[in-house]
Design a protein around this motif. Sequence first.
Motif, PDB file in Angstrom:
ATOM      1  N   ASN A  85       0.843  -1.237  -0.081  1.00  0.00           N
ATOM      2  CA  ASN A  85      -0.133  -0.085  -0.024  1.00  0.00           C
ATOM      3  C   ASN A  85       1.026   1.209  -0.018  1.00  0.00           C
ATOM      4  N   PHE A  86       0.976   1.711  -1.163  1.00  0.00           N
ATOM      5  CA  PHE A  86       2.189   2.818  -1.457  1.00  0.00           C
ATOM      6  C   PHE A  86       1.326   4.259  -1.468  1.00  0.00           C
ATOM      7  N   MET A  87       1.879   5.140  -0.622  1.00  0.00           N
ATOM      8  CA  MET A  87       1.093   6.618  -0.985  1.00  0.00           C
ATOM      9  C   MET A  87       2.156   7.691  -1.008  1.00  0.00           C
ATOM     10  N   ALA A  88       2.429   8.529  -2.219  1.00  0.00           N
ATOM     11  CA  ALA A  88       3.528   9.520  -2.236  1.00  0.00           C
ATOM     12  C   ALA A  88       2.665  10.871  -1.424  1.00  0.00           C
ATOM     13  N   THR A  89       3.311  11.229  -0.440  1.00  0.00           N
ATOM     14  CA  THR A  89       2.911  12.377   0.456  1.00  0.00           C
ATOM     15  C   THR A  89       3.391  13.748   0.251  1.00  0.00           C
ATOM     16  N   LYS A  90       4.470  13.844  -0.365  1.00  0.00           N
ATOM     17  CA  LYS A  90       5.264  15.116  -0.662  1.00  0.00           C
ATOM     18  C   LYS A  90       5.759  15.026  -2.006  1.00  0.00           C
ATOM     19  N   GLY A  91       6.017  16.337  -2.604  1.00  0.00           N
ATOM     20  CA  GLY A  91       6.710  16.547  -4.002  1.00  0.00           C
ATOM     21  C   GLY A  91       5.735  16.373  -5.072  1.00  0.00           C
ATOM     22  N   ASN A  92       6.411  16.318  -6.050  1.00  0.00           N
ATOM     23  CA  ASN A  92       5.342  16.119  -7.476  1.00  0.00           C
ATOM     24  C   ASN A  92       4.481  15.100  -7.689  1.00  0.00           C
ATOM     25  N   LEU A  93       4.801  14.097  -6.917  1.00  0.00           N
ATOM     26  CA  LEU A  93       3.877  13.016  -7.121  1.00  0.00           C
ATOM     27  C   LEU A  93       2.827  12.963  -6.056  1.00  0.00           C
ATOM     28  N   GLU A  94       2.824  13.941  -4.938  1.00  0.00           N
ATOM     29  CA  GLU A  94       1.757  14.099  -3.879  1.00  0.00           C
ATOM     30  C   GLU A  94       0.446  13.456  -4.207  1.00  0.00           C
ATOM     31  N   GLY A  95      -0.193  12.784  -3.674  1.00  0.00           N
ATOM     32  CA  GLY A  95      -1.448  12.076  -4.095  1.00  0.00           C
ATOM     33  C   GLY A  95      -1.499  10.978  -4.855  1.00  0.00           C
ATOM     34  N   TYR A  96      -0.534  10.701  -5.324  1.00  0.00           N
ATOM     35  CA  TYR A  96      -0.133   9.460  -6.192  1.00  0.00           C
ATOM     36  C   TYR A  96      -0.255   7.926  -5.211  1.00  0.00           C
ATOM     37  N   LYS A  97      -1.259   7.026  -5.451  1.00  0.00           N
ATOM     38  CA  LYS A  97      -1.297   5.855  -4.469  1.00  0.00           C
ATOM     39  C   LYS A  97      -1.237   4.743  -5.530  1.00  0.00           C
ATOM     40  N   GLY A  98      -0.891   3.578  -4.858  1.00  0.00           N
ATOM     41  CA  GLY A  98      -0.683   2.196  -5.709  1.00  0.00           C
ATOM     42  C   GLY A  98      -0.806   1.220  -4.783  1.00  0.00           C
ATOM     43  N   LYS A  99      -1.102   0.017  -5.115  1.00  0.00           N
ATOM     44  CA  LYS A  99      -1.185  -1.096  -4.350  1.00  0.00           C
ATOM     45  C   LYS A  99      -0.448  -2.425  -5.298  1.00  0.00           C
ATOM     46  N   SER A 100       0.161  -3.400  -4.697  1.00  0.00           N
ATOM     47  CA  SER A 100       0.364  -4.498  -5.274  1.00  0.00           C
ATOM     48  C   SER A 100       0.270  -5.697  -4.404  1.00  0.00           C
ATOM     49  N   VAL A 101       0.126  -6.791  -5.241  1.00  0.00           N
ATOM     50  CA  VAL A 101      -0.006  -8.104  -4.720  1.00  0.00           C
ATOM     51  C   VAL A 101       1.182  -9.044  -5.156  1.00  0.00           C
ATOM     52  N   SER A 102       1.951  -9.402  -4.388  1.00  0.00           N
ATOM     53  CA  SER A 102       3.121 -10.497  -4.947  1.00  0.00           C
ATOM     54  C   SER A 102       2.778 -11.827  -4.370  1.00  0.00           C
ATOM     55  N   VAL A 103       3.095 -12.894  -5.075  1.00  0.00           N
ATOM     56  CA  VAL A 103       2.987 -14.013  -4.470  1.00  0.00           C
ATOM     57  C   VAL A 103       3.905 -14.900  -5.157  1.00  0.00           C
ATOM     58  N   TYR A 104       4.462 -16.053  -4.552  1.00  0.00           N
ATOM     59  CA  TYR A 104       5.453 -17.058  -5.030  1.00  0.00           C
ATOM     60  C   TYR A 104       4.272 -18.273  -5.471  1.00  0.00           C
ATOM     61  N   ASN A 105       4.681 -18.706  -6.745  1.00  0.00           N
ATOM     62  CA  ASN A 105       3.899 -19.777  -7.316  1.00  0.00           C
ATOM     63  C   ASN A 105       4.832 -21.041  -7.181  1.00  0.00           C
ATOM     64  N   PRO A 106       4.631 -21.878  -6.414  1.00  0.00           N
ATOM     65  CA  PRO A 106       5.282 -23.027  -6.180  1.00  0.00           C
ATOM     66  C   PRO A 106       5.180 -23.976  -7.537  1.00  0.00           C
ATOM     67  N   GLN A 107       4.142 -24.089  -8.147  1.00  0.00           N
ATOM     68  CA  GLN A 107       4.164 -24.928  -9.269  1.00  0.00           C
ATOM     69  C   GLN A 107       5.223 -24.457 -10.469  1.00  0.00           C
ATOM     70  N   ARG A 108       5.257 -22.967 -10.614  1.00  0.00           N
ATOM     71  CA  ARG A 108       6.161 -22.510 -11.706  1.00  0.00           C
ATOM     72  C   ARG A 108       7.502 -22.162 -10.909  1.00  0.00           C
ATOM     73  N   GLN A 109       7.678 -22.299  -9.712  1.00  0.00           N
ATOM     74  CA  GLN A 109       8.645 -21.945  -9.037  1.00  0.00           C
ATOM     75  C   GLN A 109       9.266 -20.480  -9.244  1.00  0.00           C
ATOM     76  N   SER A 110       8.051 -19.465  -9.406  1.00  0.00           N
ATOM     77  CA  SER A 110       8.560 -17.996  -9.649  1.00  0.00           C
ATOM     78  C   SER A 110       7.733 -17.210  -8.854  1.00  0.00           C
ATOM     79  N   TRP A 111       8.112 -16.168  -8.557  1.00  0.00           N
ATOM     80  CA  TRP A 111       7.411 -14.882  -7.922  1.00  0.00           C
ATOM     81  C   TRP A 111       6.564 -14.179  -9.103  1.00  0.00           C
ATOM     82  N   HIS A 112       5.247 -13.544  -8.743  1.00  0.00           N
ATOM     83  CA  HIS A 112       4.674 -12.745  -9.549  1.00  0.00           C
ATOM     84  C   HIS A 112       4.132 -11.713  -8.892  1.00  0.00           C
TER      85      HIS A 112
END
Length: 173
Positions: free
Chosen positions: A70-97
Amino acid sequence: MKLIVILTMMVLAVNNTSNAQTSISDLKSEAYFDFWVGEWELSWTDNQGNEGAGTNTIEKILDGVVIQENFMATKGNLEGYKGKSVSVYNPQRQSWHQAWVDNQGGYIDLKGSVDGDKRIFQTAERPGPQGGTIINRMVFYDIKKDSFTWDWESSQDGGESWSLNWRIEYKRR
């Protein structure tokens, strides 16, 4: 006297071991990004010299299998920019996404990897704005218990060389 010296050396050895940074080779694949979990204060300078600050709260969800950002820019020219990510390890593919979304309609799909002690999430190659192709990646490095550095980089030559777009310094709250 020898016993006191030996006991002192043992205590020092135990303390040094417990304070040592865990090597990536000692981690299970599903734990590669656990260092990121926590509440963070951020500061950065982009490639145009603009300074900014923000926060990022990273937590494990869904039975501890998924890492949510849960990302939030609070100062500077990106102030108000918000983002979210979900990351997971897939054991069948043996890789992160990772899937990233933001309040400007952005969506990025990334695949994780490890390069030495660096943790990386990278996009697939796609058409660039002026022809050719472009790859973007985020690189986590200089990872310590209470800090690390995160770079957003791009390549226009298939990953042979990388340009820094944005560097964020993370400090644990």
